[in-house]
Enzyme design. Sequence first.
Site, PDB file in Angstrom:
ATOM      1  N   LYS A  42       0.765  -1.293   0.105  1.00 19.86           N
ATOM      2  CA  LYS A  42      -0.051  -0.036   0.116  1.00 19.86           C
ATOM      3  C   LYS A  42       0.800   1.124   0.040  1.00 19.86           C
ATOM      4  O   LYS A  42       0.446   2.429  -0.005  1.00 19.86           O
ATOM      5  CB  LYS A  42      -0.845   0.116   1.301  1.00 19.86           C
ATOM      6  N   ASP A 100       7.645   2.805  -2.903  1.00 19.71           N
ATOM      7  CA  ASP A 100       7.799   3.865  -1.992  1.00 19.71           C
ATOM      8  C   ASP A 100       9.218   4.032  -1.571  1.00 19.71           C
ATOM      9  O   ASP A 100       9.810   5.129  -1.445  1.00 19.71           O
ATOM     10  CB  ASP A 100       6.933   3.597  -0.821  1.00 19.71           C
ATOM     11  N   ASP A 103      14.949  -0.911   0.411  1.00 17.67           N
ATOM     12  CA  ASP A 103      15.511  -1.392   1.732  1.00 17.67           C
ATOM     13  C   ASP A 103      16.607  -2.282   1.200  1.00 17.67           C
ATOM     14  O   ASP A 103      17.555  -2.290   0.903  1.00 17.67           O
ATOM     15  CB  ASP A 103      14.459  -1.651   2.725  1.00 17.67           C
ATOM     16  N   ASP A 159       4.260   3.467   6.333  1.00 16.77           N
ATOM     17  CA  ASP A 159       3.451   3.490   7.625  1.00 16.77           C
ATOM     18  C   ASP A 159       4.557   2.720   8.596  1.00 16.77           C
ATOM     19  O   ASP A 159       5.546   2.269   8.314  1.00 16.77           O
ATOM     20  CB  ASP A 159       2.361   2.418   7.207  1.00 16.77           C
ATOM     21  N   ARG A 165       0.340   6.967   7.249  1.00 17.13           N
ATOM     22  CA  ARG A 165       0.497   7.011   5.791  1.00 17.13           C
ATOM     23  C   ARG A 165      -0.203   8.338   5.154  1.00 17.13           C
ATOM     24  O   ARG A 165       0.508   8.822   4.124  1.00 17.13           O
ATOM     25  CB  ARG A 165      -0.403   5.963   5.279  1.00 17.13           C
TER      26      ARG A 165
HETATM   27  P1  IMP Z   1      13.018  -4.438   0.618  1.00 16.16           P
HETATM   28  O1  IMP Z   1      12.471  -5.378  -0.223  1.00 16.16           O
HETATM   29  O2  IMP Z   1      13.719  -4.930   1.727  1.00 16.16           O
HETATM   30  O3  IMP Z   1      13.634  -3.505  -0.238  1.00 16.16           O
HETATM   31  O4  IMP Z   1      11.681  -3.685   1.270  1.00 16.16           O
HETATM   32  C1  IMP Z   1      11.206  -2.458   1.102  1.00 16.16           C
HETATM   33  C2  IMP Z   1       9.596  -2.306   1.629  1.00 16.16           C
HETATM   34  O5  IMP Z   1      10.031  -2.320   3.193  1.00 16.16           O
HETATM   35  C3  IMP Z   1       9.178  -1.089   1.326  1.00 16.16           C
HETATM   36  O6  IMP Z   1       8.088  -1.266   0.247  1.00 16.16           O
HETATM   37  C4  IMP Z   1       8.479  -0.911   2.799  1.00 16.16           C
HETATM   38  O7  IMP Z   1       7.196  -1.372   2.584  1.00 16.16           O
HETATM   39  C5  IMP Z   1       9.341  -1.403   3.710  1.00 16.16           C
HETATM   40  N1  IMP Z   1      10.219  -0.517   4.297  1.00 16.16           N
HETATM   41  C6  IMP Z   1      11.599  -0.386   4.254  1.00 16.16           C
HETATM   42  N2  IMP Z   1      12.129   0.727   5.005  1.00 16.16           N
HETATM   43  C7  IMP Z   1      10.899   1.348   5.550  1.00 16.16           C
HETATM   44  C8  IMP Z   1      10.523   2.851   6.213  1.00 16.16           C
HETATM   45  O8  IMP Z   1      11.607   3.216   6.596  1.00 16.16           O
HETATM   46  N3  IMP Z   1       9.413   3.039   6.517  1.00 16.16           N
HETATM   47  C9  IMP Z   1       8.576   2.162   6.210  1.00 16.16           C
HETATM   48  N4  IMP Z   1       8.403   1.234   5.386  1.00 16.16           N
HETATM   49  C10 IMP Z   1       9.792   0.533   5.124  1.00 16.16           C
HETATM   50 MG    MG Z   2       6.135  -0.808  -0.179  1.00 18.08          MG
END
Ligand code: IMP
Ligand code: MG
Length: 180
Positions: A42, A100, A103, A159, A165
Site C-alpha cells: 500500500k 515507496d 531497503d 507506515d 500513511r
Molecule cells: P525491501 O524488499 O527490503 O527493499 O523492502 C522495501 C519495503 O520495506 C518497502 O516497500 C516498505 O514497505 C518497507 N520499508 C523499508 N523501510 C521502510 C521505512 O523506513 N519506513 C516504512 N517502510 C519501510
Molecule cells: Mg512498499
Amino acid sequence: MNNDIKSILVSEEECQNIVSRIAQKISQDYNGKRLLLVCILKGSVVFMGDLMKKIGIPVEIDFMKVSSYGRSTTSSGSINIMLDLYRSDLPETDILIVEDIIDSGRTLSYLVDYLKLKGARSVKTVTMLDKPSRREVDFTPDYCGMEIPDEFVVGYGLDFAEKYRALPYIGILKPEVYEK
Ligand code: IMP
Ligand code: MG
C-alpha cells in the site's frame, strides 16, 4: 507536525519538487511507448497518485500487493504475491514499477524478474526513497527521488504498524513510538 514525529526529512514541498523532476524525466524517456505504472500497495499509493498526475504522456495504471517474509531472521527473504497482475497485453507493455522505498532490495529485484518472466516488453523501476546502505541484494532503481540514511521513516504513504500513511511529508519517528 504530528506529535510522534521527531523531525521532517522531506517536506511536503520537497516531495512535490522531487516528483515533478522524476515525472519530467519519465515523460521524456517513455514518449512513444506504452507506459504502464504498476503501484506496489500500500505504501506507494501517495507517490503513485502524485506521479501519474505530473507525467505528461498517456499512462495506464495497475496494482500489485506483495509481502516479504524472513527479512531479518533468514537470508532467503522470499516474496509472497498477494495481488497479481493479470493482463494479456504485457508483450506490448512497458512497465514502470512504482515503489515507496527500497531497503534490502529484495522486493524490487524479485518483481522485475517476475514481470519480465510474465512477458512484459520492458520492466523498469521508480522509487521515491532509497536506503542504499541497507542493501542485501545488488539492485539499482532506474529512477530515484532521494537517497536517505538508515532511519525508519513514515508519511507520504509509508507506515509504521499501518499508521502515519496520510502525512503529507516524510518524517522520522520518535524512538519511543517503537518502544511502546
Ligand atoms: P525491501 O524488499 O527490503 O527493499 O523492502 C522495501 C519495503 O520495506 C518497502 O516497500 C516498505 O514497505 C518497507 N520499508 C523499508 N523501510 C521502510 C521505512 O523506513 N519506513 C516504512 N517502510 C519501510
Ligand atoms: Mg512498499
